[in-house]
Structure formats: C-alpha cells, structure tokens
Design a protein around this motif. Sequence first.
Motif, PDB file in Angstrom:
ATOM      1  N   SER A  24       0.776  -1.014   0.033  1.00 26.37           N
ATOM      2  CA  SER A  24      -0.013  -0.030  -0.037  1.00 26.37           C
ATOM      3  C   SER A  24       0.774   1.194  -0.024  1.00 26.37           C
ATOM      4  O   SER A  24       2.075   1.203   0.356  1.00 26.37           O
ATOM      5  CB  SER A  24      -0.795   0.023   1.270  1.00 26.37           C
ATOM      6  OG  SER A  24      -1.948  -1.007   1.260  1.00 26.37           O
ATOM      7  N   ILE A  25       0.520   2.173  -0.653  1.00 26.56           N
ATOM      8  CA  ILE A  25       1.039   3.442  -0.513  1.00 26.56           C
ATOM      9  C   ILE A  25       0.561   4.561  -0.089  1.00 26.56           C
ATOM     10  O   ILE A  25      -0.684   4.782   0.112  1.00 26.56           O
ATOM     11  CB  ILE A  25       1.298   4.002  -2.239  1.00 26.56           C
ATOM     12  CG1 ILE A  25       1.982   3.069  -2.971  1.00 26.56           C
ATOM     13  CG2 ILE A  25       2.135   5.231  -2.391  1.00 26.56           C
ATOM     14  CD1 ILE A  25       3.391   2.688  -2.633  1.00 26.56           C
ATOM     15  N   LEU A  26       1.328   5.223   0.865  1.00 26.07           N
ATOM     16  CA  LEU A  26       0.690   6.399   1.824  1.00 26.07           C
ATOM     17  C   LEU A  26       1.426   7.591   1.317  1.00 26.07           C
ATOM     18  O   LEU A  26       2.723   7.576   1.598  1.00 26.07           O
ATOM     19  CB  LEU A  26       0.676   6.286   2.935  1.00 26.07           C
ATOM     20  CG  LEU A  26      -0.178   7.444   3.769  1.00 26.07           C
ATOM     21  CD1 LEU A  26      -1.736   7.478   3.558  1.00 26.07           C
ATOM     22  CD2 LEU A  26      -0.174   7.078   5.351  1.00 26.07           C
ATOM     23  N   THR A  27       0.977   8.760   0.858  1.00 25.19           N
ATOM     24  CA  THR A  27       1.921   9.854   0.319  1.00 25.19           C
ATOM     25  C   THR A  27       0.872  11.266   0.878  1.00 25.19           C
ATOM     26  O   THR A  27      -0.272  11.048   1.292  1.00 25.19           O
ATOM     27  CB  THR A  27       2.291   9.973  -1.159  1.00 25.19           C
ATOM     28  OG1 THR A  27       3.237  10.949  -1.424  1.00 25.19           O
ATOM     29  CG2 THR A  27       1.066  10.203  -1.989  1.00 25.19           C
ATOM     30  N   SER A  28       1.478  12.187   0.632  1.00 22.23           N
ATOM     31  CA  SER A  28       0.893  13.681   0.905  1.00 22.23           C
ATOM     32  C   SER A  28       0.932  14.531  -0.298  1.00 22.23           C
ATOM     33  O   SER A  28       1.726  14.453  -1.084  1.00 22.23           O
ATOM     34  CB  SER A  28       1.595  14.235   2.061  1.00 22.23           C
ATOM     35  OG  SER A  28       1.068  15.553   2.082  1.00 22.23           O
ATOM     36  N   VAL A  29      -0.388  15.069  -0.386  1.00 25.35           N
ATOM     37  CA  VAL A  29      -0.812  15.864  -1.570  1.00 25.35           C
ATOM     38  C   VAL A  29      -1.316  17.157  -0.820  1.00 25.35           C
ATOM     39  O   VAL A  29      -2.499  17.190  -0.418  1.00 25.35           O
ATOM     40  CB  VAL A  29      -1.785  15.143  -2.520  1.00 25.35           C
ATOM     41  CG1 VAL A  29      -1.932  16.172  -3.585  1.00 25.35           C
ATOM     42  CG2 VAL A  29      -1.087  13.976  -3.087  1.00 25.35           C
ATOM     43  N   ALA A  30      -0.755  18.261  -0.967  1.00 22.75           N
ATOM     44  CA  ALA A  30      -1.161  19.396  -0.575  1.00 22.75           C
ATOM     45  C   ALA A  30      -1.619  19.371   1.032  1.00 22.75           C
ATOM     46  O   ALA A  30      -2.458  19.727   1.612  1.00 22.75           O
ATOM     47  CB  ALA A  30      -2.489  19.954  -1.308  1.00 22.75           C
ATOM     48  N   GLY A  31      -0.591  18.789   1.756  1.00 23.96           N
ATOM     49  CA  GLY A  31      -0.926  18.526   3.175  1.00 23.96           C
ATOM     50  C   GLY A  31      -1.883  17.559   3.564  1.00 23.96           C
ATOM     51  O   GLY A  31      -2.040  17.212   4.461  1.00 23.96           O
ATOM     52  N   PHE A  32      -2.513  16.562   2.726  1.00 29.98           N
ATOM     53  CA  PHE A  32      -3.567  15.651   2.849  1.00 29.98           C
ATOM     54  C   PHE A  32      -2.957  14.085   2.635  1.00 29.98           C
ATOM     55  O   PHE A  32      -2.371  14.210   1.811  1.00 29.98           O
ATOM     56  CB  PHE A  32      -4.935  15.769   2.069  1.00 29.98           C
ATOM     57  CG  PHE A  32      -5.672  16.978   2.617  1.00 29.98           C
ATOM     58  CD1 PHE A  32      -6.703  16.724   3.645  1.00 29.98           C
ATOM     59  CD2 PHE A  32      -5.586  18.193   2.156  1.00 29.98           C
ATOM     60  CE1 PHE A  32      -7.332  17.730   4.214  1.00 29.98           C
ATOM     61  CE2 PHE A  32      -6.006  19.317   2.950  1.00 29.98           C
ATOM     62  CZ  PHE A  32      -7.257  19.166   3.746  1.00 29.98           C
ATOM     63  N   ALA A  33      -3.139  13.282   3.453  1.00 29.08           N
ATOM     64  CA  ALA A  33      -2.557  11.891   3.117  1.00 29.08           C
ATOM     65  C   ALA A  33      -3.565  11.362   1.797  1.00 29.08           C
ATOM     66  O   ALA A  33      -4.775  11.462   2.181  1.00 29.08           O
ATOM     67  CB  ALA A  33      -2.795  11.192   4.454  1.00 29.08           C
ATOM     68  N   VAL A  34      -2.733  10.473   1.150  1.00 29.18           N
ATOM     69  CA  VAL A  34      -3.496  10.118  -0.032  1.00 29.18           C
ATOM     70  C   VAL A  34      -3.020   8.782  -0.189  1.00 29.18           C
ATOM     71  O   VAL A  34      -1.663   8.569  -0.500  1.00 29.18           O
ATOM     72  CB  VAL A  34      -3.377  10.999  -1.349  1.00 29.18           C
ATOM     73  CG1 VAL A  34      -3.631  10.192  -2.629  1.00 29.18           C
ATOM     74  CG2 VAL A  34      -3.763  12.270  -1.159  1.00 29.18           C
ATOM     75  N   SER A  35      -3.872   7.755  -0.404  1.00 29.70           N
ATOM     76  CA  SER A  35      -3.611   6.372  -0.611  1.00 29.70           C
ATOM     77  C   SER A  35      -4.336   5.899  -1.804  1.00 29.70           C
ATOM     78  O   SER A  35      -5.340   5.188  -1.723  1.00 29.70           O
ATOM     79  CB  SER A  35      -3.889   5.392   0.656  1.00 29.70           C
ATOM     80  OG  SER A  35      -3.390   4.121   0.439  1.00 29.70           O
ATOM     81  N   PRO A  36      -3.418   5.822  -2.942  1.00 25.40           N
ATOM     82  CA  PRO A  36      -4.253   5.445  -4.216  1.00 25.40           C
ATOM     83  C   PRO A  36      -4.761   3.884  -4.192  1.00 25.40           C
ATOM     84  O   PRO A  36      -3.780   3.014  -3.580  1.00 25.40           O
ATOM     85  CB  PRO A  36      -3.175   5.604  -5.141  1.00 25.40           C
ATOM     86  CG  PRO A  36      -2.252   6.529  -4.797  1.00 25.40           C
ATOM     87  CD  PRO A  36      -1.963   6.117  -3.155  1.00 25.40           C
ATOM     88  N   LYS A  37      -5.795   3.535  -4.533  1.00 27.38           N
ATOM     89  CA  LYS A  37      -6.473   2.292  -4.835  1.00 27.38           C
ATOM     90  C   LYS A  37      -7.099   2.223  -6.181  1.00 27.38           C
ATOM     91  O   LYS A  37      -7.469   3.175  -6.828  1.00 27.38           O
ATOM     92  CB  LYS A  37      -7.464   2.076  -3.732  1.00 27.38           C
ATOM     93  CG  LYS A  37      -6.841   2.072  -2.173  1.00 27.38           C
ATOM     94  CD  LYS A  37      -5.888   1.136  -1.992  1.00 27.38           C
ATOM     95  CE  LYS A  37      -5.681   1.010  -0.519  1.00 27.38           C
ATOM     96  NZ  LYS A  37      -4.201   1.393  -0.354  1.00 27.38           N
ATOM     97  N   ILE A  38      -7.136   1.119  -6.794  1.00 24.76           N
ATOM     98  CA  ILE A  38      -7.599   1.158  -8.154  1.00 24.76           C
ATOM     99  C   ILE A  38      -8.856   0.054  -7.934  1.00 24.76           C
ATOM    100  O   ILE A  38      -8.875  -1.335  -7.654  1.00 24.76           O
ATOM    101  CB  ILE A  38      -6.582   0.348  -9.043  1.00 24.76           C
ATOM    102  CG1 ILE A  38      -5.592   1.281  -8.933  1.00 24.76           C
ATOM    103  CG2 ILE A  38      -7.264   0.066 -10.512  1.00 24.76           C
ATOM    104  CD1 ILE A  38      -4.247   0.652  -9.832  1.00 24.76           C
TER     105      ILE A  38
END
Length: 156
Positions: free
Chosen positions: A128-142
């Motif tokens: 699983s991936i957890l990253t930050s975009v504009a200060g928010f946590a984002v975890s892409p799923k498909i």
Amino acid sequence: MTFILGAVPLDPEKVADLGSGQFVDEVLSLDKSIDLLVFPECSLTGFYPTKASELALNEEKRFSDFFSGLAASLKTNVLAGAFRVTATGVQNQAVLFSSSGTEVVTYSKKNLFRLAGEDKFLSSGDDSILTSVAGFAVSPKICYDLRFPDCFYDQA
C-alpha cells in the motif's frame, strides 16, 4: 485547510491524439486551484486485461509523457492509471505525478478482479502507498481494491 479534487472521465477512443483537440483544451482550461486531478483506471487505453502486455509495452512512453506534461502545464498533481511492465510482470498501476511533472509514487493494484480475468494477465502488487498531496494523506487504490477494507486499515 481545503483540498480540491478534480475527477476527469475519459473515453480512450476520444483521446487517441493527445497532442491536440478539444479534450486537451478542456483539461488545460480547468480551475488552476485543483490540488489533485484524478483520471480513471487504465486512463488512455481503457480496461482490457487480455491486451495488458501489448498495451503496457506500446503505451508507456505516451502515458508518462502525457500525464507528466499535463501535471507540469496545470501546475497540479495528477493521478492516472495504466498497465505497466514491472519486474514481476504486467501490473495495473496508479501513478502520481507532482505539479512539476515528476513521477512521485506508483501503486500496483493488489486485488485483481478474477471475474474479468485480471489474474490471468496481470501480477498483483503487494504494497500500500501512503503519500501527501497538499498536506493531505493520499493512498491510491484501483477499482476492485475498494471492496477490501483491510487495505485501508494500515493507513488509518
């Protein structure tokens, strides 16, 4: 704090010539305050698991060039999907491009949809991936990943 998300539906048959046309004009005219612009699974090709290997080999450069350029042009983060060749085989991936056009993270679909035959043509991811975009946590799923809530527990 505000997070502005934009979602773009795509018809792969209408974006065959990505360098011109109404589609590019419409996307480039979007509100520049969008923090993350999200495109669908298999953004440029449509979802055809039986053709995954061919699509991955033929579309990689076009995919990367287009979405990297789009992110840089819009100065916004872009998440888009593609079949891509990896060390473990062809995978269904979500790729995050930064506002400068750099590929930041790549998520490989963990839960392959057996009813569509994905398991016969693709290899699954395991992280699983957890990253930050504009200060928010984002975890892409498909797509089908969303039916398995346990993939979100690690990141809660």
